[in-house]
Scaffold this motif. Structure first.
Motif, PDB file in Angstrom:
ATOM      1  N   ASP A 253      22.566  32.079  97.253  1.00 19.87           N
ATOM      2  CA  ASP A 253      21.785  32.922  96.342  1.00 19.87           C
ATOM      3  C   ASP A 253      22.251  34.380  96.385  1.00 19.87           C
ATOM      4  O   ASP A 253      23.149  34.754  97.135  1.00 19.87           O
ATOM      5  N   GLU A 254      21.616  35.203  95.575  1.00 15.36           N
ATOM      6  CA  GLU A 254      22.056  36.576  95.368  1.00 15.36           C
ATOM      7  C   GLU A 254      22.026  37.416  96.642  1.00 15.36           C
ATOM      8  O   GLU A 254      22.841  38.329  96.805  1.00 15.36           O
ATOM      9  N   ASP A 255      21.117  37.125  97.559  1.00 11.48           N
ATOM     10  CA  ASP A 255      21.054  37.912  98.790  1.00 11.48           C
ATOM     11  C   ASP A 255      22.345  37.819  99.589  1.00 11.48           C
ATOM     12  O   ASP A 255      22.757  38.786 100.244  1.00 11.48           O
ATOM     13  N   TYR A 256      22.993  36.642  99.553  1.00 11.24           N
ATOM     14  CA  TYR A 256      24.267  36.483 100.261  1.00 11.24           C
ATOM     15  C   TYR A 256      25.398  37.209  99.543  1.00 11.24           C
ATOM     16  O   TYR A 256      26.322  37.730 100.178  1.00 11.24           O
ATOM     17  N   LYS A 257      25.322  37.254  98.218  1.00 12.37           N
ATOM     18  CA  LYS A 257      26.379  37.916  97.455  1.00 12.37           C
ATOM     19  C   LYS A 257      26.440  39.418  97.751  1.00 12.37           C
ATOM     20  O   LYS A 257      27.508  40.031  97.681  1.00 12.37           O
ATOM     21  N   LYS A 258      25.313  40.012  98.106  1.00  7.38           N
ATOM     22  CA  LYS A 258      25.282  41.445  98.425  1.00  7.38           C
ATOM     23  C   LYS A 258      26.151  41.765  99.634  1.00  7.38           C
ATOM     24  O   LYS A 258      26.651  42.891  99.775  1.00  7.38           O
ATOM     25  N   LEU A 259      26.352  40.769 100.505  1.00  4.50           N
ATOM     26  CA  LEU A 259      27.085  41.002 101.748  1.00  4.50           C
ATOM     27  C   LEU A 259      28.578  41.219 101.531  1.00  4.50           C
ATOM     28  O   LEU A 259      29.277  41.688 102.444  1.00  4.50           O
TER      29      LEU A 259
ATOM     30  N   THR B  21      29.491  33.506 102.751  1.00  3.29           N
ATOM     31  CA  THR B  21      30.066  34.684 102.089  1.00  3.29           C
ATOM     32  C   THR B  21      31.530  34.462 101.723  1.00  3.29           C
ATOM     33  O   THR B  21      31.991  34.961 100.696  1.00  3.29           O
TER      34      THR B  21
ATOM     35  N   LYS C  42      29.824  43.014  98.873  1.00  4.73           N
ATOM     36  CA  LYS C  42      30.045  44.191  98.036  1.00  4.73           C
ATOM     37  C   LYS C  42      30.600  45.320  98.903  1.00  4.73           C
ATOM     38  O   LYS C  42      30.133  45.579 100.002  1.00  4.73           O
TER      39      LYS C  42
END
Length: 474
Positions: A396-402, A422, A404
């Motif tokens: 989900d999106e919370d993992y995608k932030k890692l 990730t 950036k």
């Protein structure tokens, strides 16, 4: 070893392998089996082997309860019996399979080939290398011929993948891997195209080329095509295999013990190459394109460094935090290429990608990250048919932030947590809306401690069968 699948025995005067269930009468040599059962020398319990060498040589093998026999059990007991034959230096035998299930017969064939597998080509001792020459597999007349053909093709294709992984890196490097794929294309009937350094640069594969820069062995971008469905040319399954023929870690160098097995870092490439061999052998009515971005990750004055910012074929910039997180850098250009140049409508990438996956799932299951539930369900069905276990990770999106970066679009390391997720999502940044599956086989693609009779220390050939069934039935 050759396996001949027959329905009528032509050679009677060779050793016989007889499968015996623990809860039913034997279909052959019932009197002998009953005596052994009464004396409790042999009960038919799964995994038992009893050798008789009197007027004729017999091997009774225990299949357990008839209703509980599975393809995996057929694979395991067949691998055991082929090792038993080798102990007695038996070169040829008749193997009677009392089963009418297609999947179990395929498992039996798989076990015979994989149980007989060795990688000993570089041993120079004077000992004669014993080889079993032929197994006549006697099956029920109602079973279709294609079942055995498919089983043999899948087993041999898995061995192709094992051999590729087990080759040392001074023998198998990008150019020699490309040459081997050309040979396999001729043998199995798929088209092969190989791009050199200039062509790779012209395509703008900067991420891939940065990884390749440190080695004197130039990269090779290998493309394989099986266009089996002329009526649906717009539907193309893309397979992408990580092809690091050797990975030192680059400037983020690995410790020596961690480098010894790094010839295996092209296990993903081996899996897709093996799958293409089986897909073409069986002439599947499916369009499949496979690519491998083959290179070595080494150290030199020209090698990329931690702290660099590099570009990619997809146009996104990447901050390099660790040069040992290199596989994903090659895969993003390969995935972007297969979608935008080969017009793949669905994509699977497979890689020995992260040590984190071993922490999460051990050596039992392959981790999967996906952007499409339906496509993942297809892979799950395929892996069930192949008896290769998978497990879907959250994405989900919370993992995608890692992943950036503060100074670029992305960074190639997401931190010390959720490393397998990730890494997969980093690749997912380059697939757009295309249905996509990422398979991390770092735990399942290699074994130092074989657990099953059909395992062998080194490359496992995992996912060849799963990818084949995905192409066949998705």
């Amino acid at each position: 070893m050759d396996i001949k699948v027959i329905q009528n025995v032509q050679e009677e005067n060779i050793p016989k392998i007889i499968g015996v269930y623990s809860d039913s009468e034997s279909e052959l040599y019932a009197e002998k089996v009953n005596v052994l059962k009464e004396k409790k020398r042999f009960t038919g319990k799964f995994g038992e082997i009893y050798h008789v060498d009197n007027d004729e040589e017999l091997f009774f093998i225990g299949l357990g309860v008839k209703e509980k026999i599975t393809a995996e059990k057929g694979r395991e007991i067949s691998a055991k019996i082929v090792k038993e034959l080798a102990k007695f230096k038996i070169v040829k035998a008749n193997y009677y399979v009392f089963c009418k299930c297609n999947k179990i017969v395929r498992g039996v064939i798989d076990g015979l080939y994989l149980g007989n597998y060795k990688f000993d080509k570089y041993k120079t001792s004077g000992e004669e290398k014993f080889k079993i020459e032929e197994i006549n597999l006697v099956i029920d007349k109602d079973l279709e011929e294609w079942v055995s053909q498919e089983g043999i093709s899948l087993a041999k294709s898995t061995i192709i993948a094992r051999d590729l992984v087990n080759e040392p890196a001074n023998v198998l490097y990008p150019e020699s891997l490309a040459n081997r794929v050309k040979e396999l294309g001729k043998e199995h009937g798929f088209e092969v195209e190989v791009l050199g350094e200039n062509e790779i640069n012209e395509l703008g594969m900067e991420s891939y080329m940065n990884v390749a820069r440190g080695s004197d062995n130039p990269p090779r971008f290998i493309i394989m095509r099986h266009m089996g469905d002329e009526e649906n040319k717009d539907e193309v399954l893309g397979l992408v295999g990580k092809g690091l023929t050797y990975d030192s870690g680059g400037y983020s160098i690995k410790p020596t013990p961690g480098m010894v097995s790094m010839k295996s870092d092209m296990g993903g490439a081996a899996a897709v190459i093996g799958a293409m061999c089986a897909i073409s052998d069986m002439k599947l009515k499916r369009n499949v394109v496979t690519v491998v971005a083959a290179c070595e990750n080494l150290i030199s004055g020209n090698a990329y460094k931690p702290g660099d910012v590099i570009n990619s074929m997809g146009g996104k910039t990447i901050e390099i935090l660790n040069t040992d997180a290199e596989g994903r850098l090659t895969l993003i250009d390969a995935v972007y290429y297969i979608i935008n140049k080969e017009k793949a409508t669905k994509v699977v990438d497979i890689a020995t990608l992260t040590g984190a996956v071993l922490v999460a799932l051990g050596t039992t299951r392959t981790a999967v990250v996906s952007n499409n539930d339906e496509f993942f369900n297809c892979l799950e069905n395929a892996s069930d048919k192949a008896d290769e276990k998978i497990w879907r990770l959250p994405a989900d999106e919370d993992y995608k932030k890692l992943i950036k970066s503060d100074i670029a679009d992305l960074k190639n390391l997401g931190g010390k947590y959720a490393g397998s997720i990730t890494a997969g999502l980093f690749i997912g940044e380059f697939v757009g809306d295309t249905p996509w599956l990422h398979m991390d086989i770092a735990g399942t693609g290699w074994t130092d401690a074989p657990k099953k009779a059909y395992d062998h220390k080194g490359g496992t050939g995992v996912a060849v069968k799963s990818l084949y069934y995905l192409a066949k039935e998705e």
